[in-house]
Every structure is written in structure tokens, then in C-alpha cells.
Scaffold this active site. Sequence first.
Site, PDB file in Angstrom:
ATOM      1  N   ASP A  11       0.861  -1.165   0.000  1.00 16.86           N
ATOM      2  CA  ASP A  11       0.000   0.000   0.000  1.00 16.86           C
ATOM      3  C   ASP A  11       0.909   1.230   0.000  1.00 16.86           C
ATOM      4  O   ASP A  11       2.036   1.168   0.486  1.00 16.86           O
ATOM      5  CB  ASP A  11      -0.885  -0.041   1.250  1.00 16.86           C
ATOM      6  CG  ASP A  11      -1.733   1.191   1.403  1.00 16.86           C
ATOM      7  OD1 ASP A  11      -2.467   1.534   0.456  1.00 16.86           O
ATOM      8  OD2 ASP A  11      -1.665   1.823   2.478  1.00 16.86           O
ATOM      9  N   ASP A  13       0.010   4.937   0.978  1.00 21.03           N
ATOM     10  CA  ASP A  13      -0.138   5.885   2.082  1.00 21.03           C
ATOM     11  C   ASP A  13      -0.227   5.173   3.426  1.00 21.03           C
ATOM     12  O   ASP A  13      -1.082   4.325   3.628  1.00 21.03           O
ATOM     13  CB  ASP A  13      -1.384   6.746   1.862  1.00 21.03           C
ATOM     14  CG  ASP A  13      -1.328   7.505   0.543  1.00 21.03           C
ATOM     15  OD1 ASP A  13      -0.258   8.057   0.234  1.00 21.03           O
ATOM     16  OD2 ASP A  13      -2.347   7.534  -0.166  1.00 21.03           O
ATOM     17  N   ASP A  19       1.048   9.279   5.506  1.00 18.29           N
ATOM     18  CA  ASP A  19      -0.285   9.499   4.932  1.00 18.29           C
ATOM     19  C   ASP A  19      -0.682  10.963   5.046  1.00 18.29           C
ATOM     20  O   ASP A  19      -0.864  11.492   6.132  1.00 18.29           O
ATOM     21  CB  ASP A  19      -1.309   8.612   5.645  1.00 18.29           C
ATOM     22  CG  ASP A  19      -2.680   8.630   4.981  1.00 18.29           C
ATOM     23  OD1 ASP A  19      -2.821   9.245   3.894  1.00 18.29           O
ATOM     24  OD2 ASP A  19      -3.601   8.032   5.541  1.00 18.29           O
ATOM     25  N   TYR A  22      -5.548  12.755   0.575  1.00 18.62           N
ATOM     26  CA  TYR A  22      -5.791  13.372  -0.730  1.00 18.62           C
ATOM     27  C   TYR A  22      -4.631  14.247  -1.189  1.00 18.62           C
ATOM     28  O   TYR A  22      -4.819  15.332  -1.712  1.00 18.62           O
ATOM     29  CB  TYR A  22      -7.115  14.159  -0.721  1.00 18.62           C
ATOM     30  CG  TYR A  22      -8.261  13.346  -0.182  1.00 18.62           C
ATOM     31  CD1 TYR A  22      -8.679  12.187  -0.830  1.00 18.62           C
ATOM     32  CD2 TYR A  22      -8.911  13.713   0.991  1.00 18.62           C
ATOM     33  CE1 TYR A  22      -9.731  11.412  -0.324  1.00 18.62           C
ATOM     34  CE2 TYR A  22      -9.954  12.944   1.503  1.00 18.62           C
ATOM     35  CZ  TYR A  22     -10.357  11.806   0.838  1.00 18.62           C
ATOM     36  OH  TYR A  22     -11.385  11.050   1.331  1.00 18.62           O
ATOM     37  N   GLN A  55      -7.184   5.650  -4.557  1.00 18.37           N
ATOM     38  CA  GLN A  55      -7.058   7.098  -4.638  1.00 18.37           C
ATOM     39  C   GLN A  55      -8.426   7.708  -4.942  1.00 18.37           C
ATOM     40  O   GLN A  55      -8.662   8.265  -6.016  1.00 18.37           O
ATOM     41  CB  GLN A  55      -6.009   7.480  -5.688  1.00 18.37           C
ATOM     42  CG  GLN A  55      -4.598   7.081  -5.316  1.00 18.37           C
ATOM     43  CD  GLN A  55      -4.099   7.766  -4.064  1.00 18.37           C
ATOM     44  OE1 GLN A  55      -4.343   8.949  -3.836  1.00 18.37           O
ATOM     45  NE2 GLN A  55      -3.401   7.021  -3.206  1.00 18.37           N
ATOM     46  N   SER A  56      -9.340   7.584  -3.977  1.00 18.41           N
ATOM     47  CA  SER A  56     -10.709   8.061  -4.174  1.00 18.41           C
ATOM     48  C   SER A  56     -10.795   9.575  -4.292  1.00 18.41           C
ATOM     49  O   SER A  56     -11.822  10.099  -4.727  1.00 18.41           O
ATOM     50  CB  SER A  56     -11.606   7.581  -3.031  1.00 18.41           C
ATOM     51  OG  SER A  56     -11.260   8.228  -1.820  1.00 18.41           O
ATOM     52  N   CYS A  88      -6.575   2.655  -7.997  1.00 19.41           N
ATOM     53  CA  CYS A  88      -8.030   2.731  -8.159  1.00 19.41           C
ATOM     54  C   CYS A  88      -8.451   4.181  -7.961  1.00 19.41           C
ATOM     55  O   CYS A  88      -8.292   4.726  -6.876  1.00 19.41           O
ATOM     56  CB  CYS A  88      -8.765   1.842  -7.155  1.00 19.41           C
ATOM     57  SG  CYS A  88     -10.558   2.084  -7.215  1.00 19.41           S
ATOM     58  N   HIS A  90     -11.549   5.260  -8.145  1.00 19.78           N
ATOM     59  CA  HIS A  90     -12.983   5.277  -7.879  1.00 19.78           C
ATOM     60  C   HIS A  90     -13.310   5.599  -6.421  1.00 19.78           C
ATOM     61  O   HIS A  90     -12.486   5.396  -5.535  1.00 19.78           O
ATOM     62  CB  HIS A  90     -13.598   3.919  -8.248  1.00 19.78           C
ATOM     63  CG  HIS A  90     -13.293   3.517  -9.647  1.00 19.78           C
ATOM     64  ND1 HIS A  90     -12.477   2.447  -9.948  1.00 19.78           N
ATOM     65  CD2 HIS A  90     -13.669   4.065 -10.836  1.00 19.78           C
ATOM     66  CE1 HIS A  90     -12.365   2.344 -11.263  1.00 19.78           C
ATOM     67  NE2 HIS A  90     -13.075   3.310 -11.828  1.00 19.78           N
ATOM     68  N   ARG A  99     -11.215  -1.324  -6.278  1.00 18.72           N
ATOM     69  CA  ARG A  99     -11.021  -0.636  -5.000  1.00 18.72           C
ATOM     70  C   ARG A  99     -10.913  -1.634  -3.847  1.00 18.72           C
ATOM     71  O   ARG A  99     -11.787  -2.460  -3.631  1.00 18.72           O
ATOM     72  CB  ARG A  99     -12.183   0.330  -4.753  1.00 18.72           C
ATOM     73  CG  ARG A  99     -12.024   1.119  -3.477  1.00 18.72           C
ATOM     74  CD  ARG A  99     -13.162   2.123  -3.290  1.00 18.72           C
ATOM     75  NE  ARG A  99     -13.088   2.719  -1.981  1.00 18.72           N
ATOM     76  CZ  ARG A  99     -12.231   3.675  -1.636  1.00 18.72           C
ATOM     77  NH1 ARG A  99     -11.408   4.170  -2.528  1.00 18.72           N
ATOM     78  NH2 ARG A  99     -12.201   4.150  -0.411  1.00 18.72           N
ATOM     79  N   ASP A 125      -1.630  -0.936   5.805  1.00 20.53           N
ATOM     80  CA  ASP A 125      -1.792  -0.406   7.163  1.00 20.53           C
ATOM     81  C   ASP A 125      -3.222  -0.402   7.687  1.00 20.53           C
ATOM     82  O   ASP A 125      -3.441  -0.004   8.831  1.00 20.53           O
ATOM     83  CB  ASP A 125      -1.224   1.015   7.237  1.00 20.53           C
ATOM     84  CG  ASP A 125      -2.003   2.003   6.386  1.00 20.53           C
ATOM     85  OD1 ASP A 125      -2.397   1.656   5.256  1.00 20.53           O
ATOM     86  OD2 ASP A 125      -2.229   3.142   6.852  1.00 20.53           O
TER      87      ASP A 125
END
EC number: 3.1.3.-
Length: 176
Positions: A11, A13, A19, A22, A55-56, A88, A90, A99, A125
Site C-alpha cells: 500500500d 499511504d 499518509d 488526498y 485514490q478516491s 483505483c 474510484h 477498490r 496499514d
Amino acid sequence: MSCKPKAVLLDRDGTLVVDVPYNGDPGRVEAIPGVAGVLDGLRAAGLPLGVVTNQSGIARGLITREQVDAVNARVDELLGPFDLWELCPHGPDSGCVCRKPAPGMILNACEQLGLDPSEVAFIGDIGTDVEAAAAAGAIGVLVPTSVTRQEEIDAAPLVATDLASAVNLLTGEGRR
């Protein structure tokens, strides 16, 4: 785990970099201390490495795909090279198959690497990371951070204190 993985997916972030929710600014990318050395050790051992990230913020209109690509390029500069990236874009309600906790990105990564998911480990995480690994048939390892909920830790099949410890769990280093 009975055998060492033939590839490691991670993963982004909270696992590789601090993290920043956004984050669209490559200047804010900060590697988690110790991660670079662990990744270098995996590469030296000949293991392919990939990044699998939700990455929503793209779907939410908070960041653009170009900004995410710039952040990912910075991660590559600091910690790379990675053999593959799966992203992703979405939102949580999109119903997509990529996702996390859905297995799509992990399955795509395994296909690109020419490996069965059972030969691949995924380190993240939060609970959705290990859930995605399980859904794909891969080995999941949770490395909790301050945002990881206790129930996610309790549900995870493998838990490590940091990335180095996660790799030790997977490779059998430090086991007796």
C-alpha cells in the site's frame, strides 16, 4: 506462511509514505523512516515490488489523476523503482472491482507479474488492505498505524510493527 513470497505488493499511504489525505503535492511526500532500506533489501533478494493504492480523491474531485501521478512519481524517486503500480481512482460507492477491499488491483498485479496470488504478499496499514489480499488469495500483512482500528488488528492473520518486521514474517528471517 510455508514459503517465501515471489513478489511483494505494498500500500502507498501509511505503509511506504506518511499518509497525507488526498495529497496532490509531490513536495509533501515523505518516506516512512526505514522503508527505503527494507525495499532495497527486497530488490537485492530479487523480489519484484509493486504499489497498490486506492485514490478516491480523484472520484471525489479533490485531486486530479495528474496530481496523483506526480505524487506517485515522487514516491518512485524516493523509494523506487517499483515494478508496477496499480491505482483505483474510484469512490467507495462505485461498485468497482479494483477498490480495496476488492481483489481487482492485486489480481491485476499478479497477472502482470505472471504469478499466482498465493505466491504474492500484500502489506498495508488498514483492514481493507488485508481483506483485499485475502479476497485475491494472496498473503496479507497488516502494519498498523495510528489510524488502524483495533478490530482491524484483531482480524488480521499477520500483524507486524513495521515494514522490516513484516518482511521478516514473510521471509522467515528472525523466526525460530
